[in-house]
Design a protein around this motif. Structure first.
Motif, short mmCIF file in Angstrom:
data_model
loop_
_atom_site.label_atom_id
_atom_site.label_comp_id
_atom_site.label_asym_id
_atom_site.label_seq_id
_atom_site.Cartn_x
_atom_site.Cartn_y
_atom_site.Cartn_z
N MET A 1 -14.43 -36.91 32.09
CA MET A 1 -14.94 -35.55 31.90
C MET A 1 -13.82 -34.64 31.41
SD MET A 1 -16.98 -33.23 34.67
CE MET A 1 -17.08 -31.46 34.50
N LYS A 2 -14.15 -33.73 30.51
CA LYS A 2 -13.16 -32.82 29.95
C LYS A 2 -12.98 -31.60 30.85
CE LYS A 2 -14.09 -34.25 25.22
NZ LYS A 2 -14.72 -33.90 23.92
N ALA A 79 -15.05 -24.18 27.63
CA ALA A 79 -15.83 -25.00 28.56
C ALA A 79 -17.31 -24.86 28.30
CB ALA A 79 -15.50 -24.63 29.99
N THR A 82 -18.21 -26.80 25.09
CA THR A 82 -18.25 -28.24 25.38
C THR A 82 -19.45 -28.58 26.24
OG1 THR A 82 -15.83 -28.34 25.25
CG2 THR A 82 -16.94 -30.17 26.36
N GLY A 83 -19.76 -27.68 27.18
CA GLY A 83 -20.88 -27.92 28.08
C GLY A 83 -22.22 -28.02 27.40
N GLU A 86 -21.85 -31.93 26.81
CA GLU A 86 -21.41 -32.77 27.93
C GLU A 86 -20.86 -31.85 29.02
OE1 GLU A 86 -17.52 -34.84 27.24
OE2 GLU A 86 -17.82 -34.12 25.18
N CYS A 88 -18.59 -29.91 31.54
CA CYS A 88 -17.19 -29.53 31.35
C CYS A 88 -16.84 -28.46 32.37
CB CYS A 88 -16.99 -29.00 29.93
SG CYS A 88 -15.27 -28.59 29.51
N PHE A 222 -21.76 -26.18 32.48
CA PHE A 222 -20.31 -26.03 32.57
C PHE A 222 -19.97 -25.25 33.83
CE2 PHE A 222 -21.53 -22.00 30.80
CZ PHE A 222 -20.55 -21.10 31.14
N SER A 246 -20.24 -35.27 36.85
CA SER A 246 -20.10 -36.49 36.05
C SER A 246 -21.21 -37.49 36.33
CB SER A 246 -18.74 -37.14 36.31
OG SER A 246 -17.68 -36.27 35.97
#
Length: 248
Positions: A1-2, A79, A82-83, A86, A88, A222, A246
């Motif tokens: 996970m980032k 974030a 990205t969220g 995926e 984040c 996120f 995750s």
């Protein structure tokens, strides 16, 4: 996970508990083996101005806190972006949920959640948003900036026991489908922190609930760091949230 982060967040920029030495280290030491760190970038003034008055931004600059506060806000934007695709998290400070459009208190300067969501909305990347703010303290800044907008809903859980608390969170997540779920993640309601209510496992459960709700609505998710002041447990609690987010 980032995880969005910057080494400048190690700086002790004021004397308040959110800026204490060792606080961010306690998180990164725990999570670094399990995540991919992405370097945060400062938010541009145009994104800050979507949430705050020019007068307020000028005051933060006058106090010499603009760089670190804009870096936190910029990390929140990253974030959130990205969220969309995926889960984040942004491990950032100063926190933000007590920062209103023209004022701030409670260790906050810019409202990281509001800046991030308004950035997405103004670029047409989301239609709706749901904010889960599980910090011990009510997120008055989130409410001040975001509540009057018909595309966002905010929930601050407030229950006397863990079971009721988690049930409230689950119900609200299911009842408020959104393009993105933003978590104002404060860990000061942990049983070994100021609030004394939640367990480490509860943060994992809420992270899992949020991601499940997001996926059920084909939305994003996120989180951004808010409070949490017991360095002995803070990193474990952040890791638990990340593990929940995750969930696959």
């Amino acid at each position: 996970m980032k995880v969005v982060f910057h080494e400048d967040f190690y700086q002790v920029y004021t004397g308040d508990p959110a800026a204490e030495p060792g606080r961010i280290e306690s998180i990164i030491d725990q999570i670094q083996p399990h995540v991919q760190l992405i370097e945060a970038k400062p938010a541009p003034d145009e994104d800050l101005l979507a949430a705050h008055s020019a007068r307020h931004i000028g005051e933060v600059k006058r106090r010499g806190l603009h760089y670190i506060a804009s870096l936190a806000a910029g990390g929140a934007i990253q974030a959130a972006e990205t969220g969309l695709t995926e889960p984040c998290m942004a491990v950032i400070r100063p926190p933000g949920h007590h920062a209103s459009a023209d004022s701030c208190w409670g260790f906050c300067y810019y409202n990281n959640m509001a800046v991030a969501l308004l950035s997405l909305k103004n670029r047409g990347l989301i239609k709706t948003a749901f904010v889960l703010d599980f910090d011990l303290h009510f997120g008055d800044g989130n409410v001040n900036i975001l509540e009057g907008r018909n595309w966002v809903r905010i929930f601050n859980p407030d229950a006397p026991d863990r079971r009721s608390y988690l049930l409230e969170v689950e119900q609200q997540l299911k009842a408020n489908p959104a393009s993105i779920i933003g978590i104002s993640a404060g860990f000061d309601n942990h049983r070994d922190d100021w609030g004394g209510l939640l367990t480490t496992e509860d943060y994992e459960a809420m992270g899992r609930m949020a991601v499940q709700a997001a996926r059920a609505n084909s939305g994003g998710c996120f989180a951004i760091l808010e409070g949490g002041y017991n360095h002995a447990v803070l990193g474990q609690n952040v890791l638990a949230l990340l593990q929940g987010m995750s969930w696959a």
